[in-house]
Design a protein around this motif. Structure first.
Motif, PDB file in Angstrom:
ATOM      1  N   GLU A  65       0.829  -1.211   0.000  1.00  0.00           N
ATOM      2  CA  GLU A  65       0.000   0.000   0.000  1.00  0.00           C
ATOM      3  C   GLU A  65       0.863   1.262   0.000  1.00  0.00           C
ATOM      4  N   GLN A  66       1.917   1.264   0.820  1.00  0.00           N
ATOM      5  CA  GLN A  66       2.748   2.458   0.996  1.00  0.00           C
ATOM      6  C   GLN A  66       3.874   2.560  -0.028  1.00  0.00           C
ATOM      7  N   GLY A  67       4.201   1.440  -0.656  1.00  0.00           N
ATOM      8  CA  GLY A  67       5.259   1.455  -1.653  1.00  0.00           C
ATOM      9  C   GLY A  67       6.655   1.538  -1.072  1.00  0.00           C
ATOM     10  N   THR A  68       6.789   1.181   0.216  1.00  0.00           N
ATOM     11  CA  THR A  68       8.107   1.257   0.846  1.00  0.00           C
ATOM     12  C   THR A  68       8.173   0.293   2.026  1.00  0.00           C
ATOM     13  N   TRP A  69       9.383   0.062   2.509  1.00  0.00           N
ATOM     14  CA  TRP A  69       9.622  -0.860   3.625  1.00  0.00           C
ATOM     15  C   TRP A  69       9.492  -0.146   4.963  1.00  0.00           C
ATOM     16  N   TYR A  70       8.875  -0.849   5.959  1.00  0.00           N
ATOM     17  CA  TYR A  70       8.860  -0.346   7.323  1.00  0.00           C
ATOM     18  C   TYR A  70       9.330  -1.399   8.332  1.00  0.00           C
ATOM     19  N   GLN A  71       8.741  -2.594   8.298  1.00  0.00           N
ATOM     20  CA  GLN A  71       9.129  -3.603   9.288  1.00  0.00           C
ATOM     21  C   GLN A  71       8.739  -4.998   8.817  1.00  0.00           C
ATOM     22  N   ALA A  72       9.397  -6.002   9.391  1.00  0.00           N
ATOM     23  CA  ALA A  72       9.232  -7.386   8.927  1.00  0.00           C
ATOM     24  C   ALA A  72       7.822  -7.921   9.134  1.00  0.00           C
ATOM     25  N   GLY A  73       7.173  -7.519  10.210  1.00  0.00           N
ATOM     26  CA  GLY A  73       5.853  -8.052  10.500  1.00  0.00           C
ATOM     27  C   GLY A  73       4.848  -7.812   9.392  1.00  0.00           C
ATOM     28  N   TYR A  74       4.992  -6.716   8.671  1.00  0.00           N
ATOM     29  CA  TYR A  74       4.073  -6.419   7.574  1.00  0.00           C
ATOM     30  C   TYR A  74       4.237  -7.381   6.400  1.00  0.00           C
ATOM     31  N   GLN A  75       5.323  -8.144   6.390  1.00  0.00           N
ATOM     32  CA  GLN A  75       5.574  -9.092   5.309  1.00  0.00           C
ATOM     33  C   GLN A  75       5.023 -10.489   5.606  1.00  0.00           C
ATOM     34  N   ARG A  76       4.388 -10.671   6.753  1.00  0.00           N
ATOM     35  CA  ARG A  76       3.907 -12.010   7.103  1.00  0.00           C
ATOM     36  C   ARG A  76       2.893 -12.531   6.088  1.00  0.00           C
ATOM     37  N   GLY A  77       2.202 -11.606   5.407  1.00  0.00           N
ATOM     38  CA  GLY A  77       1.272 -12.033   4.367  1.00  0.00           C
ATOM     39  C   GLY A  77       1.964 -12.772   3.230  1.00  0.00           C
ATOM     40  N   GLY A  78       3.256 -12.504   3.008  1.00  0.00           N
ATOM     41  CA  GLY A  78       3.989 -13.222   1.976  1.00  0.00           C
ATOM     42  C   GLY A  78       4.124 -14.697   2.316  1.00  0.00           C
ATOM     43  N   ALA A  79       4.402 -14.979   3.592  1.00  0.00           N
ATOM     44  CA  ALA A  79       4.483 -16.374   4.035  1.00  0.00           C
ATOM     45  C   ALA A  79       3.111 -17.031   3.946  1.00  0.00           C
ATOM     46  N   ARG A  80       2.062 -16.275   4.265  1.00  0.00           N
ATOM     47  CA  ARG A  80       0.703 -16.814   4.145  1.00  0.00           C
ATOM     48  C   ARG A  80       0.363 -17.117   2.683  1.00  0.00           C
ATOM     49  N   HIS A  81       0.813 -16.232   1.794  1.00  0.00           N
ATOM     50  CA  HIS A  81       0.578 -16.443   0.362  1.00  0.00           C
ATOM     51  C   HIS A  81       1.260 -17.730  -0.096  1.00  0.00           C
ATOM     52  N   PHE A  82       2.490 -17.923   0.352  1.00  0.00           N
ATOM     53  CA  PHE A  82       3.239 -19.147   0.052  1.00  0.00           C
ATOM     54  C   PHE A  82       2.490 -20.360   0.597  1.00  0.00           C
ATOM     55  N   PHE A  83       2.012 -20.255   1.834  1.00  0.00           N
ATOM     56  CA  PHE A  83       1.252 -21.311   2.500  1.00  0.00           C
ATOM     57  C   PHE A  83       0.020 -21.673   1.666  1.00  0.00           C
ATOM     58  N   GLY A  84      -0.735 -20.652   1.244  1.00  0.00           N
ATOM     59  CA  GLY A  84      -1.927 -20.893   0.444  1.00  0.00           C
ATOM     60  C   GLY A  84      -1.604 -21.581  -0.869  1.00  0.00           C
ATOM     61  N   GLY A  85      -0.451 -21.222  -1.458  1.00  0.00           N
ATOM     62  CA  GLY A  85      -0.029 -21.870  -2.687  1.00  0.00           C
ATOM     63  C   GLY A  85       0.265 -23.349  -2.491  1.00  0.00           C
ATOM     64  N   ILE A  86       0.855 -23.691  -1.349  1.00  0.00           N
ATOM     65  CA  ILE A  86       1.147 -25.095  -1.041  1.00  0.00           C
ATOM     66  C   ILE A  86      -0.150 -25.890  -0.971  1.00  0.00           C
ATOM     67  N   ILE A  87      -1.129 -25.373  -0.233  1.00  0.00           N
ATOM     68  CA  ILE A  87      -2.393 -26.089  -0.068  1.00  0.00           C
ATOM     69  C   ILE A  87      -3.142 -26.191  -1.391  1.00  0.00           C
TER      70      ILE A  87
END
Length: 345
Positions: A65-87
């Motif tokens: 949304e912001q187009g820039t980096w702030y902190q690692a926690g905001y990237q947890r959706g990437g791991a969830r996306h990977f998880f969803g792809g596995i299933i």
């Protein structure tokens, strides 16, 4: 000297007995893996709940949304996306999620944590803040990697996971170095204690480190103390139909890998009240909530009001269904997700 030796013998004996009891316990879902449990759901249901997608840079959620980096926690959706792809068996989705994971580790710094930048209008992140955002990311990452381990796609990612392993250990050591701060900062709320426990505990399963497993069990035990007389997980000295569900979800996900009878009992009891707060059409009731749905708190960035997290309420129901053989909760979880999506639209 004899008294010291006697005390040490007693401590080790109790620890051994505790491990033996844990090993003897057979959870209701045993021996099926989480991958197998989720693959048994209606096709497409689980991935449909992982709605956020990374952009071409690997940024997701708030970063996208912001187009820039702030902190690692905001990237947890990437791991969830990977998880969803596995299933889903969706390799393109897995590749996009993995890119988001890689980008996050590109921001890992010397102490094992991740670069955390001050957001506009917010205070500069403290050490405890950095620990918190690290475990928010790690709980999602380690969870995805454990599901990958039991899937047919493990060989395709084996080398990449092995290359990531020392970085995961460094990040977990960073989180563990802030253990006292975790308890101090979020010890009043069960859901975040479970999130921290999940990050550390799943790392322990992933890399076979008993120190991590022990720390996760301690945090989970603290979370279990944050319940009222009816077994509802409390928030701000009361009950909340969103936060109770998040505590159930995060705790259940942890219990899949660190099973214990006291966790089973806690989630079954907490679910009784949770179900009393959900209508058959999927609406999650908010009357009497201490934190969500009634304007008690603002949303992220101070915009709007904090609403019920319908995605995680739905997931709490679906995990409860597959773990405790309550198939009727799959349909209710689907209704919650649908109702939440319609409310947004």
């Amino acid at each position: 000297m004899r008294l010291v030796l006697f005390t040490l013998v007693c401590v080790f004996a109790l620890a051994s007995a505790s491990r033996t009891a844990a090993q003897a316990y057979t959870p209701p879902w045993s021996p099926r893996s989480e991958y197998a449990l989720l693959r048994g759901l209606p096709e497409g249901l689980y991935p449909s709940l992982m709605v956020s997608e990374p952009d071409e840079r690997g940024f997701i959620g708030y970063h996208r949304e912001q187009g820039t980096w702030y902190q690692a926690g905001y990237q947890r959706g990437g791991a969830r996306h990977f998880f969803g792809g596995i299933i889903a068996g969706d390799r393109a989705r897995m590749a996009a999620g993995w890119r988001a994971i890689e980008v996050t580790f590109e921001h890992q710094i010397e102490d094992g944590g991740f670069l955390s930048l001050q957001r506009p209008g917010m205070k500069a992140p403290t050490f405890d803040d950095r620990v918190e955002t690290a475990y928010f990311f790690l709980q999602a990452l380690n969870h995805a990697l454990l599901v990958l381990r039991d899937s047919p796609y493990e060989p395709e990612y084996r080398e990449r996971v092995q290359a990531l392993r020392p970085r995961i250990i460094r990040a977990t050591e960073f989180v563990l170095s802030g253990y006292d701060g975790i308890v101090r900062k979020v010890g009043h709320t069960a859901n975040r204690l479970f999130i921290a426990a999940k990050a550390i505990g799943m790392a322990g399963v992933l890399v076979n480190d008993e120190r991590y497993l022990a720390a996760a069990r301690r945090l989970a035990a603290l979370a279990l103390e944050r319940r009222d007389a009816d077994g509802v997980f409390i928030e701000r000295e009361g009950r909340d139909s969103s936060y109770n569900a998040v505590s159930i979800l995060m705790g259940q996900e942890l219990a899949l890998y660190l099973p214990a009878p006291e966790l089973d009992e806690a989630f079954r009891r907490a679910m009784v009240w949770q179900l009393s707060r959900i209508r058959s059409d999927g609406e999650v009731l908010v009357e009497g909530n201490t934190r969500t749905g009634l304007g008690q708190e603002t949303g992220r960035g101070g915009v709007g009001i904090k609403k019920v997290n319908t995605r995680e309420v739905a997931l709490a129901l679906i995990y409860h269904a597959v773990m405790y053989q309550r198939p009727e909760l799959v349909e209710l979880g689907t209704q919650v997700a649908r109702h939440g999506k319609e409310a947004v639209e």
